[in-house]
Enzyme design. Sequence first.
Site, PDB file in Angstrom:
ATOM      1  N   ALA A 110      36.455  26.065  33.246  1.00  0.00           N
ATOM      2  CA  ALA A 110      36.008  24.678  33.344  1.00  0.00           C
ATOM      3  C   ALA A 110      34.512  24.657  33.052  1.00  0.00           C
ATOM      4  CB  ALA A 110      36.289  24.150  34.743  1.00  0.00           C
ATOM      5  N   GLY A 136      39.355  28.496  34.511  1.00  0.00           N
ATOM      6  CA  GLY A 136      40.282  27.511  33.935  1.00  0.00           C
ATOM      7  C   GLY A 136      40.909  27.982  32.637  1.00  0.00           C
ATOM      8  N   GLU A 147      43.764  30.011  33.683  1.00  0.00           N
ATOM      9  CA  GLU A 147      44.754  29.074  34.238  1.00  0.00           C
ATOM     10  C   GLU A 147      45.472  28.309  33.124  1.00  0.00           C
ATOM     11  OE1 GLU A 147      41.687  27.406  36.767  1.00  0.00           O
ATOM     12  OE2 GLU A 147      42.859  27.923  38.537  1.00  0.00           O
ATOM     13  N   GLU A 178      35.743  32.356  39.701  1.00  0.00           N
ATOM     14  CA  GLU A 178      35.184  31.204  40.419  1.00  0.00           C
ATOM     15  C   GLU A 178      34.401  31.609  41.668  1.00  0.00           C
ATOM     16  OE1 GLU A 178      38.279  31.411  39.229  1.00  0.00           O
ATOM     17  OE2 GLU A 178      38.831  29.543  38.229  1.00  0.00           O
TER      18      GLU A 178
END
Length: 288
Positions: A96, A139, A142, A162
């Site tokens: 992200a 992300g 993911e 993260e």
Amino acid sequence: MAGIVVGLARGAARIRSPIMLGTRPMSTIKDPLVLFENRGEKKDVGLITLNRKKALNALCDDLMNELTLTIERAEADDQIGALVLTGSHKAFAAGADIKEMQNKQMAESFMHKFLSKWDKVSHCSKPIIAAVNGYALGGGCELAMMCDIIYAGDNAKFGQPEINIGTIPGAGGTQRLTKAIGKSRAMEMCLTGTPIDAHQAAAWGLVSKVVPAETTVDEAVKLAEKISSQSRLIVAMCKESVLCSFETPLTQGLRTEKRLFQITFGTKDQKEGMTAFVEKRAPKFSNS
Ligand code: CAA
């Protein structure tokens, strides 16, 4: 980039009033963050390429909005039987967008359901293969795990870093990674942020194949072509049944599988598939 059709620009001529894609009016996009191309001998594979190279395909809001729309279009396109999602040689996606998140407040994040729109990939009715080269972090990892199958280039790195920036995985990392590689390994990856390489990912069952990085997309397209040549109807039922194993307890999953299996006997493609076997010829599926 010759031969590449920009997924979102394709329909732009039909749009009368500007449709907003996050902060960007869709009809004026000149620098698409997501590219779309028909691939395969029959052009029945949709190749989706994340196109934010300089930021290592960091998944900003605009990129995710474009990705969602591109997938919706590919789902509605009868020519497309399967999709391949890829990034660049250096990065599938580095997570992200940290610069977008840096000053985000808890109330805004909670009330606006931050990241909730990311689910589109995992809800796509057509099979999606992630062709991962380079970094698939946070992300990015993911996103790859939201796909149905992962092929990794030998330069791929998967990780959930993260924890290093004071947060936790928020798009399925703690759940899908744990289901894919088991609790102890997922804990270690999520709690230390240490990434694994492509071969480790294959040994742990996160990816189904490791290939030389220059061939990752071609190998994924070949696989997508093979899937696309099957009955689209039966493929959709099969995908739904496998995904059920992630979302329900075993008894419910087995019941769903049995029902979908029984339903295949109401299709022309089941009759054609089994008749072709008995007649020793290749089946001609009609997707019905
Ligand atoms: N968000 C925003 N920008 C990013 C980014 C990210 N996740 N990852 C890389 N970039 C940007 C860098 O800021 C840099 O931009 P500038 O040139 O403008 O400075 C550019 O991409 C190139 O990056 P680096 O110079 O850092 O490249 P590198 O080769 O030295 O390092 C890397 C590569 C190891 C992947 C490093 O960029 C990195 O650690 N990135 C962050 C990875 C990360 O923490 N991801 C998790 C994000 S949180 C998340 O994803 C939450 C979730 O669950 C959804």
